[in-house]
Design an enzyme around this catalytic site. Structure first.
Site, PDB file in Angstrom:
ATOM      1  N   TRP A 125      10.691  -8.927   7.361  1.00  0.00           N
ATOM      2  CA  TRP A 125       9.723  -8.148   6.640  1.00  0.00           C
ATOM      3  C   TRP A 125       8.240  -8.374   6.804  1.00  0.00           C
ATOM      4  O   TRP A 125       7.927  -9.565   7.070  1.00  0.00           O
ATOM      5  CB  TRP A 125       9.871  -8.419   5.086  1.00  0.00           C
ATOM      6  CG  TRP A 125       8.885  -7.815   4.275  1.00  0.00           C
ATOM      7  CD1 TRP A 125       7.472  -8.367   3.782  1.00  0.00           C
ATOM      8  CD2 TRP A 125       8.772  -6.398   3.610  1.00  0.00           C
ATOM      9  NE1 TRP A 125       6.673  -7.500   3.052  1.00  0.00           N
ATOM     10  CE2 TRP A 125       7.504  -6.215   3.054  1.00  0.00           C
ATOM     11  CE3 TRP A 125       9.566  -5.264   3.741  1.00  0.00           C
ATOM     12  CZ2 TRP A 125       6.892  -5.078   2.444  1.00  0.00           C
ATOM     13  CZ3 TRP A 125       9.243  -4.226   3.011  1.00  0.00           C
ATOM     14  CH2 TRP A 125       8.077  -4.020   2.315  1.00  0.00           C
ATOM     15  N   ARG A 172      -6.849 -11.519  -6.229  1.00  0.00           N
ATOM     16  CA  ARG A 172      -6.262 -12.058  -5.021  1.00  0.00           C
ATOM     17  C   ARG A 172      -7.174 -11.435  -3.713  1.00  0.00           C
ATOM     18  O   ARG A 172      -7.963 -10.588  -3.956  1.00  0.00           O
ATOM     19  CB  ARG A 172      -4.938 -11.616  -5.067  1.00  0.00           C
ATOM     20  CG  ARG A 172      -4.449 -10.168  -5.130  1.00  0.00           C
ATOM     21  CD  ARG A 172      -3.229  -9.739  -5.105  1.00  0.00           C
ATOM     22  NE  ARG A 172      -2.590  -8.355  -5.782  1.00  0.00           N
ATOM     23  CZ  ARG A 172      -2.366  -8.217  -6.728  1.00  0.00           C
ATOM     24  NH1 ARG A 172      -2.409  -8.855  -7.832  1.00  0.00           N
ATOM     25  NH2 ARG A 172      -2.022  -6.682  -7.083  1.00  0.00           N
ATOM     26  N   ASP A 173      -6.653 -11.812  -2.688  1.00  0.00           N
ATOM     27  CA  ASP A 173      -6.721 -11.637  -1.571  1.00  0.00           C
ATOM     28  C   ASP A 173      -8.303 -11.723  -1.125  1.00  0.00           C
ATOM     29  O   ASP A 173      -9.214 -11.005  -0.680  1.00  0.00           O
ATOM     30  CB  ASP A 173      -6.970  -9.944  -1.406  1.00  0.00           C
ATOM     31  CG  ASP A 173      -5.522  -9.241  -1.839  1.00  0.00           C
ATOM     32  OD1 ASP A 173      -4.415 -10.110  -1.724  1.00  0.00           O
ATOM     33  OD2 ASP A 173      -5.443  -8.143  -2.406  1.00  0.00           O
ATOM     34  N   SER A 182      -2.278 -12.560   0.417  1.00  0.00           N
ATOM     35  CA  SER A 182      -3.126 -12.285   1.418  1.00  0.00           C
ATOM     36  C   SER A 182      -4.442 -12.880   1.363  1.00  0.00           C
ATOM     37  O   SER A 182      -4.904 -13.470   0.315  1.00  0.00           O
ATOM     38  CB  SER A 182      -3.267 -10.588   1.277  1.00  0.00           C
ATOM     39  OG  SER A 182      -2.239 -10.116   1.731  1.00  0.00           O
ATOM     40  N   ASN A 213       4.149  -7.406   5.767  1.00  0.00           N
ATOM     41  CA  ASN A 213       3.151  -6.380   5.259  1.00  0.00           C
ATOM     42  C   ASN A 213       1.677  -6.670   5.435  1.00  0.00           C
ATOM     43  O   ASN A 213       1.457  -7.002   6.680  1.00  0.00           O
ATOM     44  CB  ASN A 213       3.377  -6.019   3.677  1.00  0.00           C
ATOM     45  CG  ASN A 213       3.280  -7.373   2.892  1.00  0.00           C
ATOM     46  OD1 ASN A 213       4.011  -8.154   2.837  1.00  0.00           O
ATOM     47  ND2 ASN A 213       2.580  -7.462   1.865  1.00  0.00           N
ATOM     48  N   ASP A 214       0.634  -6.956   4.671  1.00  0.00           N
ATOM     49  CA  ASP A 214      -0.822  -7.220   4.918  1.00  0.00           C
ATOM     50  C   ASP A 214      -0.996  -7.795   5.964  1.00  0.00           C
ATOM     51  O   ASP A 214      -0.572  -9.057   6.013  1.00  0.00           O
ATOM     52  CB  ASP A 214      -1.490  -7.742   3.776  1.00  0.00           C
ATOM     53  CG  ASP A 214      -1.123  -6.987   2.453  1.00  0.00           C
ATOM     54  OD1 ASP A 214      -0.160  -6.065   2.289  1.00  0.00           O
ATOM     55  OD2 ASP A 214      -1.707  -7.123   1.182  1.00  0.00           O
ATOM     56  N   GLN A 261       1.515 -11.142   5.932  1.00  0.00           N
ATOM     57  CA  GLN A 261       2.252 -11.230   5.046  1.00  0.00           C
ATOM     58  C   GLN A 261       3.686 -11.369   5.658  1.00  0.00           C
ATOM     59  O   GLN A 261       4.364 -10.300   6.177  1.00  0.00           O
ATOM     60  CB  GLN A 261       2.266 -10.259   3.912  1.00  0.00           C
ATOM     61  CG  GLN A 261       0.683 -10.812   2.900  1.00  0.00           C
ATOM     62  CD  GLN A 261       0.932 -11.799   2.290  1.00  0.00           C
ATOM     63  OE1 GLN A 261       1.222 -11.834   0.960  1.00  0.00           O
ATOM     64  NE2 GLN A 261       0.366 -13.061   2.865  1.00  0.00           N
ATOM     65  N   TRP A 275      10.737  -7.115   0.853  1.00  0.00           N
ATOM     66  CA  TRP A 275       9.660  -7.965  -0.124  1.00  0.00           C
ATOM     67  C   TRP A 275      10.222  -9.063  -0.504  1.00  0.00           C
ATOM     68  O   TRP A 275      11.422  -8.993  -1.235  1.00  0.00           O
ATOM     69  CB  TRP A 275       9.058  -6.892  -0.867  1.00  0.00           C
ATOM     70  CG  TRP A 275       7.776  -7.622  -1.557  1.00  0.00           C
ATOM     71  CD1 TRP A 275       6.642  -7.678  -1.156  1.00  0.00           C
ATOM     72  CD2 TRP A 275       7.756  -8.406  -2.696  1.00  0.00           C
ATOM     73  NE1 TRP A 275       5.621  -8.374  -1.828  1.00  0.00           N
ATOM     74  CE2 TRP A 275       6.396  -9.049  -2.858  1.00  0.00           C
ATOM     75  CE3 TRP A 275       8.731  -8.950  -3.611  1.00  0.00           C
ATOM     76  CZ2 TRP A 275       5.955  -9.834  -3.772  1.00  0.00           C
ATOM     77  CZ3 TRP A 275       8.232 -10.000  -4.479  1.00  0.00           C
ATOM     78  CH2 TRP A 275       7.024 -10.246  -4.533  1.00  0.00           C
ATOM     79  N   GLU A 307      -7.307  -4.048  -4.179  1.00  0.00           N
ATOM     80  CA  GLU A 307      -6.647  -5.081  -3.334  1.00  0.00           C
ATOM     81  C   GLU A 307      -7.331  -4.983  -2.003  1.00  0.00           C
ATOM     82  O   GLU A 307      -7.880  -4.176  -1.840  1.00  0.00           O
ATOM     83  CB  GLU A 307      -5.177  -4.630  -3.105  1.00  0.00           C
ATOM     84  CG  GLU A 307      -4.294  -4.740  -4.518  1.00  0.00           C
ATOM     85  CD  GLU A 307      -2.703  -4.780  -4.066  1.00  0.00           C
ATOM     86  OE1 GLU A 307      -2.094  -6.153  -4.241  1.00  0.00           O
ATOM     87  OE2 GLU A 307      -2.094  -3.792  -3.666  1.00  0.00           O
TER      88      GLU A 307
END
Length: 436
Positions: free
Chosen positions: A12, A150-151, A75, A14-15, A31, A39, A203
């Protein structure tokens, strides 16, 4: 040959995280759930490149090791200071864990904190000794949500370091939090900005100055209301921002980062020549060959033309496609590029993926190469375009990116079962290029 779209070696992704040009190389973290193509508990995968085209995967950079990130390293961003690489990210701790799957939380019961890891060389990361919590879990809901804050994106301002975090209000409106630091370790909350009508959680915020404008890119959750599966999109807009008190004005008008609506969580950096470059995650509803899920779009150069934010293919990518080919079957694993001017009423069929022009808009339709996903949008369109329309279409087996007038607008779509053929009814014959 590495495909032009970066993906993880397996499982997997992602970001994009920690995108930075550091000591002569581009570092792109991401990620990553390293155990299955789905996920789960987040780690930071790590890839490096000298040209944004050819990537080498390195060992995992961040993994859960502390109380505040025991259930995931989420992230964040990277900066360079005194020759060292600083990684800022969100650590997550579950308050209610699924006993049948420890990689998943229950009932939205988790808390987040902002953390930092310093690396001496950008290659080695000591997760045991070099991690620090720089912003503890928020306890005042009027500042930010203890679960959904977050992030962190960090940048150098005129006289200090600044951090922006995505969050939400108690009334479920999106919100940004601004912090300031003199030493990258101690961060003081300064201000926030919120706006109703732009989703319920903001986000992956990314702020930068470019071509005399101040640009904000972020991913508001719940912005769309068409009852499709992906309600979360990425948008960009010109803002005002004052470093002295971190006040920001966000207008009502905005652009989609990409009108294919598959891209999410974009992050930018400056390249070796000082250009602002952005990448984003292409969400995939199912793994490919049960092996991997998720990939990144082509690195795109951001510019402002006549007040409009544009996203053009990075020139390092463009110059790879130098070999003219007569048919798509002549392309290699890196895919191919299709170039043409398109007139009203014309269309091009790329292996079942349809691109057409009607009036002054470009339309795409992936219905024939997206079977079994009726809850996800399959037809897309650009805004109105003035004048001549030129298309540069970058075709990969699972991702097609259509650049309109050198990035005035872009439509990117995930596809499956793409055929090895191309048909057109265009007056101007398309020109095909592959990588040598």
């Amino acid at each position: 040959m590495q495909k032009i779209h970066l993906k993880s070696p397996a499982n997997w992704i992602n970001d994009p995280n920690g995108f930075i040009y550091y000591k002569g190389q581009y570092h792109l973290f991401y990620q990553h759930f390293p155990y299955e193509p789905r996920w789960g508990t987040m780690h930071w995968g790590h890839a490096v490149s000298k040209d944004l085209v050819h990537w080498e995967h390195l060992p995992i950079a961040l993994f859960p090791s502390k109380w505040n990130d025991r259930n995931g390293c989420y992230s964040g961003s990277a900066i360079e200071h005194d020759g060292k690489m600083y990684l800022y990210y969100t650590g997550v701790r579950y308050l209610e864990e699924n006993p049948e799957d420890i990689h998943v939380f229950l009932n939205e019961q988790l808390v987040s904190a902002q953390m930092m890891l310093i690396s001496e060389d950008g290659i080695h990361f000591d997760n045991s000794k070099n991690k620090t919590t720089v912003i503890e879990t928020l306890t005042n809901p009027e500042i930010g949500c203890m679960t959904d804050t977050r992030d962190p994106k960090v940048w150098r301002g005129k006289d200090a370091w600044y951090m922006v975090l995505g969050s939400k209000t108690p009334e479920n409106a999106g919100k940004l939090l601004f912090y300031r630091s003199d030493d990258l370790m101690n961060w003081d909350y300064v201000n926030s900005v919120s706006k109703k009508g732009l989703g319920y959680m903001w986000e992956c915020p990314d702020y930068f100055e470019l071509d005399g404008e101040k640009i904000l890119i972020f991913s508001p959750m719940g912005l769309r209301a068409d009852k499709q599966k992906y309600q979360h999109v990425s948008i960009c807009t010109k803002v005002t921002f004052d470093e002295t008190d971190c006040t920001m004005d966000i207008p009502n008008e905005y652009q989609m980062l990409d009108y294919g609506l598959d891209l999410y969580a974009p992050q930018s950096t400056t390249d070796a020549e000082g250009r602002r470059v952005v990448v984003a995650w292409a969400r995939m509803p199912q793994p490919v060959n049960h092996e991997w899920s998720g990939m990144f779009c082509i690195p795109r150069v951001v510019s402002v033309r006549n007040g409009h934010i544009c996203f053009a293919v990075h020139p390092n990518i463009q110059k790879q496609y130098t070999k003219k080919i007569n048919a798509v079957q002549e392309a290699n694993a890196a895919g191919y590029r299709v170039c043409l001017d398109i007139n009203d009423g014309e269309q091009i069929n790329i292996g079942g993926y349809m691109i057409s022009r009607a009036g002054n808009k470009i339309y795409t339709d992936r219905t024939a190469v997206f079977h079994g996903h009726t809850d996800i949008k399959t037809k897309f369109s650009s805004p109105e375009i003035r004048g001549k329309i030129h298309l540069d279409i970058y075709v990969d087996q699972n991702l097609i990116e259509t650049y309109i007038n050198n990035g005035e607008y872009v439509i990117t779509n995930v596809v499956y079962q793409l055929g090895e053929y191309m048909t057109t009814n265009t007056e101007n014959a398309p020109v095909l290029y592959a990588i040598e």
